[in-house]
Design a protein around this motif. Structure first.
Motif, short mmCIF file in Angstrom:
data_model
loop_
_atom_site.label_atom_id
_atom_site.label_comp_id
_atom_site.label_asym_id
_atom_site.label_seq_id
_atom_site.Cartn_x
_atom_site.Cartn_y
_atom_site.Cartn_z
N ASP A 179 12.86 55.11 21.88
CA ASP A 179 11.78 56.06 22.17
C ASP A 179 10.92 56.31 20.94
OD1 ASP A 179 11.80 57.91 24.91
OD2 ASP A 179 13.64 56.80 24.58
N GLU A 180 11.54 56.36 19.76
CA GLU A 180 10.79 56.54 18.51
C GLU A 180 9.89 55.33 18.27
OE1 GLU A 180 9.52 58.10 14.77
OE2 GLU A 180 10.49 59.04 16.50
N LYS A 181 10.42 54.15 18.51
CA LYS A 181 9.64 52.93 18.33
C LYS A 181 8.43 52.90 19.27
CE LYS A 181 10.04 47.90 18.84
NZ LYS A 181 10.93 46.78 19.26
N LEU A 182 8.65 53.24 20.53
CA LEU A 182 7.57 53.25 21.51
C LEU A 182 6.53 54.32 21.17
CD1 LEU A 182 9.63 52.78 24.80
CD2 LEU A 182 8.02 51.14 23.81
N LYS A 183 7.00 55.47 20.68
CA LYS A 183 6.09 56.55 20.28
C LYS A 183 5.15 56.06 19.18
CE LYS A 183 7.75 59.84 17.59
NZ LYS A 183 6.94 59.78 16.35
N ASN A 184 5.70 55.42 18.18
CA ASN A 184 4.90 54.93 17.06
C ASN A 184 3.92 53.84 17.50
OD1 ASN A 184 6.18 56.68 15.29
ND2 ASN A 184 7.74 55.20 14.73
N GLU A 185 4.37 52.96 18.37
CA GLU A 185 3.50 51.89 18.86
C GLU A 185 2.33 52.47 19.65
OE1 GLU A 185 5.99 49.31 21.12
OE2 GLU A 185 6.91 48.37 19.36
N GLU A 215 -0.16 54.26 17.27
CA GLU A 215 -0.94 53.31 16.47
C GLU A 215 -2.10 52.73 17.28
OE1 GLU A 215 -0.32 49.16 13.90
OE2 GLU A 215 1.42 50.25 14.68
N LYS A 216 -1.82 52.35 18.52
CA LYS A 216 -2.86 51.78 19.38
C LYS A 216 -3.87 52.84 19.80
CE LYS A 216 -3.50 49.07 23.61
NZ LYS A 216 -2.82 48.40 24.76
N ASP A 217 -3.36 54.01 20.20
CA ASP A 217 -4.25 55.08 20.65
C ASP A 217 -5.09 55.62 19.51
OD1 ASP A 217 -5.04 56.89 22.89
OD2 ASP A 217 -4.22 58.44 21.56
N ARG A 264 -10.26 57.03 16.85
CA ARG A 264 -11.18 56.96 15.71
C ARG A 264 -12.53 56.37 16.12
NH1 ARG A 264 -6.20 55.90 13.22
NH2 ARG A 264 -6.38 53.65 13.49
N GLN A 265 -12.51 55.39 17.01
CA GLN A 265 -13.76 54.82 17.50
C GLN A 265 -14.54 55.85 18.32
OE1 GLN A 265 -12.53 51.35 19.69
NE2 GLN A 265 -12.26 50.09 17.86
N MET A 266 -13.83 56.61 19.14
CA MET A 266 -14.48 57.65 19.94
C MET A 266 -15.10 58.72 19.04
SD MET A 266 -11.84 58.18 23.15
CE MET A 266 -12.86 59.46 23.91
N LYS A 319 -20.98 54.68 24.92
CA LYS A 319 -19.86 54.04 24.22
C LYS A 319 -18.62 54.95 24.26
CE LYS A 319 -22.43 51.10 20.98
NZ LYS A 319 -22.70 50.80 19.55
N VAL A 320 -18.86 56.25 24.08
CA VAL A 320 -17.75 57.21 24.14
C VAL A 320 -17.11 57.18 25.53
CG1 VAL A 320 -17.11 59.65 24.07
CG2 VAL A 320 -18.67 58.72 22.35
N ASP A 321 -17.95 57.18 26.57
CA ASP A 321 -17.43 57.14 27.94
C ASP A 321 -16.65 55.86 28.21
OD1 ASP A 321 -18.58 59.58 28.48
OD2 ASP A 321 -20.40 58.74 29.38
N SER A 322 -17.17 54.75 27.69
CA SER A 322 -16.50 53.46 27.88
C SER A 322 -15.14 53.44 27.18
CB SER A 322 -17.38 52.33 27.33
OG SER A 322 -16.74 51.09 27.44
N LEU A 323 -15.09 53.97 25.96
CA LEU A 323 -13.84 54.03 25.21
C LEU A 323 -12.84 54.96 25.90
CD1 LEU A 323 -15.28 54.17 21.59
CD2 LEU A 323 -13.77 52.38 22.48
N ASN A 324 -13.35 56.03 26.49
CA ASN A 324 -12.48 56.97 27.19
C ASN A 324 -11.83 56.31 28.41
OD1 ASN A 324 -11.44 59.72 27.28
ND2 ASN A 324 -12.58 59.91 29.19
N GLN A 325 -12.57 55.43 29.07
CA GLN A 325 -12.01 54.70 30.21
C GLN A 325 -10.94 53.72 29.75
OE1 GLN A 325 -12.52 55.30 33.52
NE2 GLN A 325 -13.62 57.06 32.67
N ILE A 326 -11.16 53.09 28.60
CA ILE A 326 -10.16 52.19 28.03
C ILE A 326 -8.90 52.98 27.69
CG2 ILE A 326 -9.58 50.72 26.05
CD1 ILE A 326 -12.56 49.94 25.95
N ARG A 327 -9.10 54.15 27.10
CA ARG A 327 -7.97 55.00 26.74
C ARG A 327 -7.20 55.44 27.99
NH1 ARG A 327 -8.06 60.86 23.61
NH2 ARG A 327 -6.07 60.58 22.52
N LYS A 328 -7.93 55.78 29.03
CA LYS A 328 -7.28 56.18 30.29
C LYS A 328 -6.42 55.05 30.84
CE LYS A 328 -8.32 57.97 34.91
NZ LYS A 328 -9.40 58.45 35.83
#
Length: 382
Positions: free
Chosen positions: A126-132, A135-137, A142-144, A169-178
């Protein structure tokens, strides 16, 4: 079957569902054994403390356990925790601390006592998955933030075209995040990060009906965790307070803290009651106060009432805001901040939130926008 009976059944079903999940916690979990071992360079002789819920304990009572680090900088800490979740390792008087996931899986810590937050944590999936995930999110966040900042700068410069470009761009990144958040949940349904994501993004990136599907599998591991209980309450609250639903009575202390105010009593003598969830620290809430005052003056003679429910934790701040804003409608609060009993019961996560109920307690409007309240009032009092 009568409508009131159907409504009662909905309350019973949602209430029994949460109760059954909490019962699982009592019957299945209890306290769980844990083991933390490792080496913190420069820590010899220091007392290392463990506290729950990912924060530094302010009192000895909040410290779950402790250990004195050996002469060779190594330590082993074992004991029992009430539930799996985020825990904190720290030294008294030191700003640096380490937040990590802890359950029954043995955990190993390796780092430097002076900068414990940089320590490597191993042993827990769970700690490993949390960090992964973080890192991705974090990359998307930062881009948003960069694009949002650019959009705000362009708006100040009255550059409409550039503002629109960065906003898209913010809206597009938010959809990627979703998509990333929901994909993570689907791939790792019974993990602590999924539970954390549900708390952070419920109703925004994660739809309520999607989140509800994960409650039962998550309950097998996290039913005793406070975040799980809170998310369960919010999901039930969303159903309970949707337009068309009849909400239960609200009884909270007034500003004297000695007397109480009841929504049922207010409904009994009015055609409509507007429940205004707000707080002294909420700037958007207080910006809308003049609009509420105008509405109150106009419709009060026609049996309309406002019930202000403050999500303040400070009595002094709450009363000061009422004086400054000169609000003259009933005000109530249990002074528990965002953990207000009825805020949790009715799924209040962001404020201002306005809920308009009729004489029977049925919700006829739920919105964050004061303009929608004004429009609804005009329709009702033509």
């Amino acid at each position: 079957m009568a409508a009131s009976h159907l409504q009662l059944n909905r309350y019973l079903i949602s209430g029994l569902f949460i109760f059954s999940l909490q019962l699982i916690a009592v019957c299945t979990f209890g306290q769980q054994k844990f083991t933390i071992s490792g080496k913190l360079t420069g820590g010899a002789g220091k007392t290392l403390y463990l506290s729950a819920d990912g924060y530094i304990a302010n009192t000895d009572k909040q410290k779950s356990d402790s250990v004195v680090i050996g002469k060779d900088d190594s330590f082993q800490l074992s004991g029992k925790i009430k539930y799996p979740g985020l825990y904190t390792l720290f030294f008294n008087g030191q700003k640096s601390f380490l937040i990590f996931y802890l359950d029954q899986t043995p955990v190993t810590i390796a780092g430097n006592a002076d900068v414990i937050y940089r320590s490597n944590v191993s042993g827990s999936e769970d700690e490993k998955l949390k960090n992964e995930f973080f890192e991705k999110d974090g990359v998307i966040q930062r881009q948003m933030e960069a694009n949002l900042s650019a959009a705000q700068q362009a708006k100040k410069a009255l550059d409409t075209i550039t503002t629109l470009r960065y906003s898209k761009k913010v809206d597009s990144l938010n959809q990627i995040r979703k998509a990333d958040v929901n994909d993570f949940m689907a791939s790792h349904p019974v993990t602590y990060q999924t539970l954390q994501n549900m708390e952070a993004f419920l109703g925004s990136l994660i739809p309520y009906d999607t989140a509800e599907k994960y409650l039962v599998p998550l309950s097998k591991k996290f039913a005793a965790n406070p975040i799980f209980i809170k998310v369960s309450q919010l999901i039930a609250g969303n159903k309970r307070s949707a337009v068309g639903q009849t909400i239960p009575d609200i009884v909270l202390p007034d500003t004297t803290t000695k007397n109480t105010i009841s929504l049922k009593d207010l409904r009994a003598v009015n055609h409509y009651v507007l429940i205004d969830f707000w707080a002294s620290w909420c700037a958007p809430c207080r910006v809308n106060t003049p609009a509420l005052q105008k509405m109150y003056s106009k419709y009060k003679p026609q049996k309309f009432e406002i019930l202000g429910i403050s999500l303040d934790a400070s009595l002094a701040s709450w009363k000061k805001a009422i004086r400054e804003d000169q609000t003259n409608w009933p005000q109530a609060s249990d002074l528990k901040g965002m953990d207000n009993k009825f805020a949790l019961m009715l799924d209040v996560q962001t404020i201002p939130l306005y809920m308009l109920v009729d004489k029977t307690g049925k919700v006829i409007l739920r919105t964050h926008k004061i303009q929608e309240v004004e429009e609804k009032m005009e329709q009702l009092f033509k």
